[in-house]
Design an enzyme around this catalytic site. Structure first.
Site, PDB file in Angstrom:
ATOM      1  N   ILE A   1       7.842   7.307  16.744  1.00 51.62           N
ATOM      2  CA  ILE A   1       7.644   7.623  15.581  1.00 51.62           C
ATOM      3  C   ILE A   1       6.347   8.796  15.583  1.00 51.62           C
ATOM      4  CG2 ILE A   1       7.050   7.406  13.173  1.00 51.62           C
ATOM      5  CD1 ILE A   1       9.880   6.421  13.954  1.00 51.62           C
TER       6      ILE A   1
ATOM      7  N   ARG B   1      -8.512  -0.331   4.251  1.00 51.07           N
ATOM      8  CA  ARG B   1      -7.629   0.639   3.636  1.00 51.07           C
ATOM      9  C   ARG B   1      -6.435  -0.010   3.524  1.00 51.07           C
ATOM     10  NH1 ARG B   1      -7.335   6.287   6.760  1.00 51.07           N
ATOM     11  NH2 ARG B   1      -6.017   6.425   4.773  1.00 51.07           N
TER      12      ARG B   1
ATOM     13  N   ARG C   1       1.026  15.118  12.918  1.00 46.08           N
ATOM     14  CA  ARG C   1       1.566  14.716  11.379  1.00 46.08           C
ATOM     15  C   ARG C   1       1.421  16.153  10.455  1.00 46.08           C
ATOM     16  NH1 ARG C   1      -0.954   9.170   9.241  1.00 46.08           N
ATOM     17  NH2 ARG C   1       0.831   9.023   8.121  1.00 46.08           N
ATOM     18  N   PRO C   2       2.200  17.063  10.735  1.00 48.86           N
ATOM     19  CA  PRO C   2       2.449  18.224  10.048  1.00 48.86           C
ATOM     20  C   PRO C   2       3.047  17.919   8.725  1.00 48.86           C
ATOM     21  CG  PRO C   2       4.115  18.252  11.771  1.00 48.86           C
ATOM     22  CD  PRO C   2       3.270  16.870  11.900  1.00 48.86           C
ATOM     23  N   MET C   3       3.131  18.976   7.978  1.00 47.77           N
ATOM     24  CA  MET C   3       3.960  18.980   6.505  1.00 47.77           C
ATOM     25  C   MET C   3       5.292  19.861   6.442  1.00 47.77           C
ATOM     26  SD  MET C   3       1.008  18.225   3.641  1.00 47.77           S
ATOM     27  CE  MET C   3       2.394  18.334   2.299  1.00 47.77           C
ATOM     28  N   ASP C   4       5.654  20.198   7.480  1.00 43.09           N
ATOM     29  CA  ASP C   4       6.828  21.561   7.454  1.00 43.09           C
ATOM     30  C   ASP C   4       8.083  20.729   6.872  1.00 43.09           C
ATOM     31  OD1 ASP C   4       8.325  20.595  10.614  1.00 43.09           O
ATOM     32  OD2 ASP C   4       6.657  19.366   9.729  1.00 43.09           O
ATOM     33  N   LEU C   5       8.314  19.520   6.797  1.00 42.44           N
ATOM     34  CA  LEU C   5       9.412  19.073   6.370  1.00 42.44           C
ATOM     35  C   LEU C   5       9.135  18.853   4.891  1.00 42.44           C
ATOM     36  CD1 LEU C   5      10.387  15.969   8.892  1.00 42.44           C
ATOM     37  CD2 LEU C   5      11.372  18.288   8.581  1.00 42.44           C
TER      38      LEU C   5
ATOM     39  N   ASP D   1       4.495   0.734  12.065  1.00 45.35           N
ATOM     40  CA  ASP D   1       3.300  -0.027  11.556  1.00 45.35           C
ATOM     41  C   ASP D   1       3.061  -1.513  11.965  1.00 45.35           C
ATOM     42  OD1 ASP D   1       3.527   1.597   8.221  1.00 45.35           O
ATOM     43  OD2 ASP D   1       2.841   2.536  10.206  1.00 45.35           O
TER      44      ASP D   1
ATOM     45  N   CYS E   1      -4.875  13.511  12.656  1.00 46.26           N
ATOM     46  CA  CYS E   1      -4.894  12.023  12.341  1.00 46.26           C
ATOM     47  C   CYS E   1      -5.090  11.426  13.652  1.00 46.26           C
ATOM     48  CB  CYS E   1      -3.620  11.759  11.508  1.00 46.26           C
ATOM     49  SG  CYS E   1      -3.643   9.940  11.452  1.00 46.26           S
TER      50      CYS E   1
ATOM     51  N   LYS F   1       0.848  -1.123  -0.035  1.00 42.63           N
ATOM     52  CA  LYS F   1       0.098  -0.100  -0.077  1.00 42.63           C
ATOM     53  C   LYS F   1       0.856   1.213   0.047  1.00 42.63           C
ATOM     54  CE  LYS F   1      -1.828   1.555   3.910  1.00 42.63           C
ATOM     55  NZ  LYS F   1      -1.530   2.910   4.374  1.00 42.63           N
ATOM     56  N   ASN F   2       1.899   1.189   1.072  1.00 42.22           N
ATOM     57  CA  ASN F   2       2.694   2.452   1.066  1.00 42.22           C
ATOM     58  C   ASN F   2       3.569   2.725  -0.097  1.00 42.22           C
ATOM     59  OD1 ASN F   2       1.099   3.122   3.013  1.00 42.22           O
ATOM     60  ND2 ASN F   2       2.620   2.474   4.990  1.00 42.22           N
TER      61      ASN F   2
HETATM   62  C1  EPZ Z   1       4.427   7.089   6.217  1.00 36.37           C
HETATM   63  O1  EPZ Z   1       3.650   7.824   6.703  1.00 36.37           O
HETATM   64  C2  EPZ Z   1       3.348   5.601   6.064  1.00 36.37           C
HETATM   65  N1  EPZ Z   1       2.283   6.113   5.210  1.00 36.37           N
HETATM   66  C3  EPZ Z   1       2.722   5.201   7.538  1.00 36.37           C
HETATM   67  O2  EPZ Z   1       2.246   4.397   7.447  1.00 36.37           O
HETATM   68  C4  EPZ Z   1       4.202   5.069   8.336  1.00 36.37           C
HETATM   69  O3  EPZ Z   1       3.532   5.079   9.861  1.00 36.37           O
HETATM   70  C5  EPZ Z   1       4.995   6.432   8.328  1.00 36.37           C
HETATM   71  O4  EPZ Z   1       5.418   6.411   6.824  1.00 36.37           O
HETATM   72  C6  EPZ Z   1       6.263   6.021   9.150  1.00 36.37           C
HETATM   73  O5  EPZ Z   1       6.871   4.674   8.762  1.00 36.37           O
HETATM   74  C7  EPZ Z   1       2.443   6.119   3.946  1.00 36.37           C
HETATM   75  O6  EPZ Z   1       3.571   5.759   3.508  1.00 36.37           O
HETATM   76  C8  EPZ Z   1       1.476   6.480   3.079  1.00 36.37           C
HETATM   77  P1  EPZ Z   1       6.647  10.265   8.154  1.00 36.37           P
HETATM   78  P2  EPZ Z   1       4.364   9.594   6.670  1.00 36.37           P
HETATM   79  O7  EPZ Z   1       6.325  11.562   7.300  1.00 36.37           O
HETATM   80  O8  EPZ Z   1       5.056   9.729   5.286  1.00 36.37           O
HETATM   81  C9  EPZ Z   1       6.532  13.654  11.584  1.00 36.37           C
HETATM   82  C10 EPZ Z   1       0.105   3.236   7.811  1.00 36.37           C
HETATM   83  O9  EPZ Z   1      -0.157   2.355   8.834  1.00 36.37           O
HETATM   84  N2  EPZ Z   1       6.666  14.782  10.393  1.00 36.37           N
HETATM   85  O10 EPZ Z   1       7.916   9.289   8.264  1.00 36.37           O
HETATM   86  O11 EPZ Z   1       3.306  10.487   6.713  1.00 36.37           O
HETATM   87  C11 EPZ Z   1       5.342  12.837  11.722  1.00 36.37           C
HETATM   88  O12 EPZ Z   1       4.297  13.875  12.345  1.00 36.37           O
HETATM   89  C12 EPZ Z   1       0.701   4.336   7.719  1.00 36.37           C
HETATM   90  O13 EPZ Z   1       0.141   2.293   6.834  1.00 36.37           O
HETATM   91  C13 EPZ Z   1       6.796  16.109  10.767  1.00 36.37           C
HETATM   92  O14 EPZ Z   1       6.905  16.485  11.768  1.00 36.37           O
HETATM   93  O15 EPZ Z   1       5.446   9.366   7.836  1.00 36.37           O
HETATM   94  C14 EPZ Z   1       5.564  11.543  12.258  1.00 36.37           C
HETATM   95  O16 EPZ Z   1       5.724  11.994  13.642  1.00 36.37           O
HETATM   96  C15 EPZ Z   1       0.309   5.302   9.082  1.00 36.37           C
HETATM   97  N3  EPZ Z   1       6.652  16.798   9.682  1.00 36.37           N
HETATM   98  C16 EPZ Z   1       7.011  11.311  11.886  1.00 36.37           C
HETATM   99  O17 EPZ Z   1       7.633  12.621  11.200  1.00 36.37           O
HETATM  100  C17 EPZ Z   1       6.727  16.638   8.418  1.00 36.37           C
HETATM  101  O18 EPZ Z   1       6.654  17.493   7.524  1.00 36.37           O
HETATM  102  C18 EPZ Z   1       7.049  10.202  10.822  1.00 36.37           C
HETATM  103  O19 EPZ Z   1       6.270  10.662   9.570  1.00 36.37           O
HETATM  104  C19 EPZ Z   1       6.626  15.026   8.051  1.00 36.37           C
HETATM  105  C20 EPZ Z   1       6.655  14.076   9.024  1.00 36.37           C
END
Ligand code: EPZ
Length: 422
Positions: free
Chosen positions: A330, A400, A123-127, A308, A118, A22-23
């Site tokens: 995480i 999902r 889960r912000p998008m700042d990065l 996960d 969520c 999926k991911n």
């Molecule tokens: C991906 O989410 C996966 N989703 C998630 O799987 C998985 O848990 C996660 O990676 C970690 O492995 C998909 O691939 C669709 P991150 P993603 O950006 O990309 C913080 C499932 O069950 N962060 O690595 O959203 C964030 O808040 C799902 O299948 C920022 O602070 O994960 C989190 O605490 C759930 N700012 C951490 O980093 C940002 O801009 C990891 O998030 C981005 C992230």
């Protein structure tokens, strides 16, 4: 809303085929936006999230066809006519934000709704925005939407992510393939889904090195072509089903399973007394005798223990011999399954990002509530070895991320039934 009823039924035996990830698919599909030529994905999973991504891409003007019973996704973004990713779609699935980088790179502008809150964390998008701004984009938040533009096109740049975010790495990687010059992403995420994306982008003509390591280097090109790409195995579905015989006993072969996708997880299973063997067709997992041993877990970015699989591992530790400490590093709110497991007689203390699981002899079936995708499947797993009947409600979460779960578990001897909601 449908629910799933599980009855503990002793050891499991047989084979379970593992689907495409999926991911990986959720980041591979937006890659179609980067090219005018067709992109076809094979070994695609059949999940509601894939349907949502299809809906999103079609709303941007892409053509998306699902073929061969949904296992093949043929896409073309020749005629994109909309650059707005609407809140009504994005709020259903956060991964919708992975169209931002590709649209910016291909169209020079994009308007993407912020996904909002969520269950498992802020889960912000700042990065994501940090990296895209490094590539020269101007990004502004207005009315809950990110308005991004790069009138002169994106330019390669060097950057370092404060955290190895999967999504941010994917968005920046896709955008940098069409940026002028060289991009260096330091502290990049190393997940297998990132390597799968890079393989697909290379097949489309991108120049990428270092994916799977902390430093990715991209030489921008003027345009990308089409490709056909097979989606990598779903390591989270794999890990989930590896825990079924671990929890219920027995021996199950996971078709298409690979140890390299889950090395740290397999180490923990070994320490818990579960045997994992490679076979010609995949992996064989068995729990032959006695109780599993309690093991401590800390979730980390790949190659560390995957967040996960934390909920599913907690289900195993509920009946382990001894006490296990699980640290979730995480996401800040990913123990919602603990009180539900508590309803089944588990003995779990949660304090902040740490859960302490005191193993009990056996769980008892009970009606429980699914709160998110991985939490819901941990309750199904717990039900496989519980006394009596477990009824998991709100199973739409499961659809999902798990295709044909009832069928797959029933085929190895579990008593699992989906009950339509009233
Ligand atoms: C991906 O989410 C996966 N989703 C998630 O799987 C998985 O848990 C996660 O990676 C970690 O492995 C998909 O691939 C669709 P991150 P993603 O950006 O990309 C913080 C499932 O069950 N962060 O690595 O959203 C964030 O808040 C799902 O299948 C920022 O602070 O994960 C989190 O605490 C759930 N700012 C951490 O980093 C940002 O801009 C990891 O998030 C981005 C992230």
């Amino acid at each position: 809303m449908d629910s799933i009823v599980v009855k503990g039924n002793g050891p499991l035996n047989g084979q379970i085929p593992i689907a495409g990830a999926k991911n990986a698919c959720l980041t591979l599909m937006p890659a179609t936006i980067l090219s005018e030529e067709p992109l076809t994905l094979t070994n695609a999973p059949r999940l509601s999230d894939i349907k949502t991504m299809t809906q999103l891409l079609e709303s941007l003007g892409a053509e998306v066809s699902s073929l061969q019973d949904g296992k093949v996704i043929a896409m073309s973004s020749h005629n994109l006519d909309n650059h707005i990713a609407d809140y009504d779609i994005v709020r259903k699935m956060r991964a919708s934000n992975l169209v931002l980088g590709p649209m910016l790179a291909r169209l020079g502008h994009a308007v993407v709704s912020l996904p909002g809150g969520c269950a498992i964390g802020a889960r912000p998008m700042d990065l994501h925005t940090y990296g895209l701004e490094k590539l020269g984009a101007q990004i502004e938040l207005k009315d809950g939407y990110l308005h991004a533009k790069a009138p002169g096109g994106l330019k390669g740049a060097e950057m370092e992510l404060a955290f190895a975010s999967v999504g941010a790495t994917e968005n920046i990687l896709m955008a940098s393939t069409l940026a002028k010059g060289t991009t260096v992403i330091k502290n990049a995420a190393r997940e297998p889904e990132i390597v799968d994306l890079a393989d697909c982008l290379r097949a489309m003509g991108a120049q990428i090195e270092g994916d799977g390591t902390p430093t990715i280097v991209v030489q921008g090109v003027d345009r990308l072509g089409g490709a056909t790409h097979a989606v990598v195995t779903d390591r989270i579905e794999l890990g989930t089903y590896m825990l079924a015989p671990a929890i219920a006993g027995g021996e199950v072969e996971l078709l298409g399973g690979r140890i390299d996708l889950l090395a740290s997880f397999c180490e923990k299973l070994d320490a818990a007394g579960i045997s994992v063997e490679e076979t010609e067709k995949g992996l064989k997992v068995a729990r032959r005798n006695g109780r599993v041993k309690a093991v401590d877990v800390v979730t980390e970015p790949f190659p560390g223990f995957p967040t996960d699989l934390q909920a599913q591992m907690m289900a195993l530790m509920c009946t382990a011999e001894g006490t296990a400490v699980l640290e979730e590093k995480i996401f800040e709110n990913r123990f919602m399954h603990a009180p539900e497991l508590g309803r089944m007689g588990a003995n779990i203390e949660v304090s902040g990002g740490t859960a302490t699981v005191h193993g009990v002899e056996r769980l008892k079936g009970a009606p429980v509530m699914a709160t998110d995708l991985r939490a819901s499947v941990s309750l199904i797993l717990a039900g496989l070895a519980a006394e009596g009947e477990t009824v998991v409600n709100r199973v739409y979460h499961l659809d999902r991320g798990y295709e044909r779960l009832v069928e797959k578990l029933s085929n190895v001897g579990a008593i699992v039934e989906r009950v339509p909601g009233v």
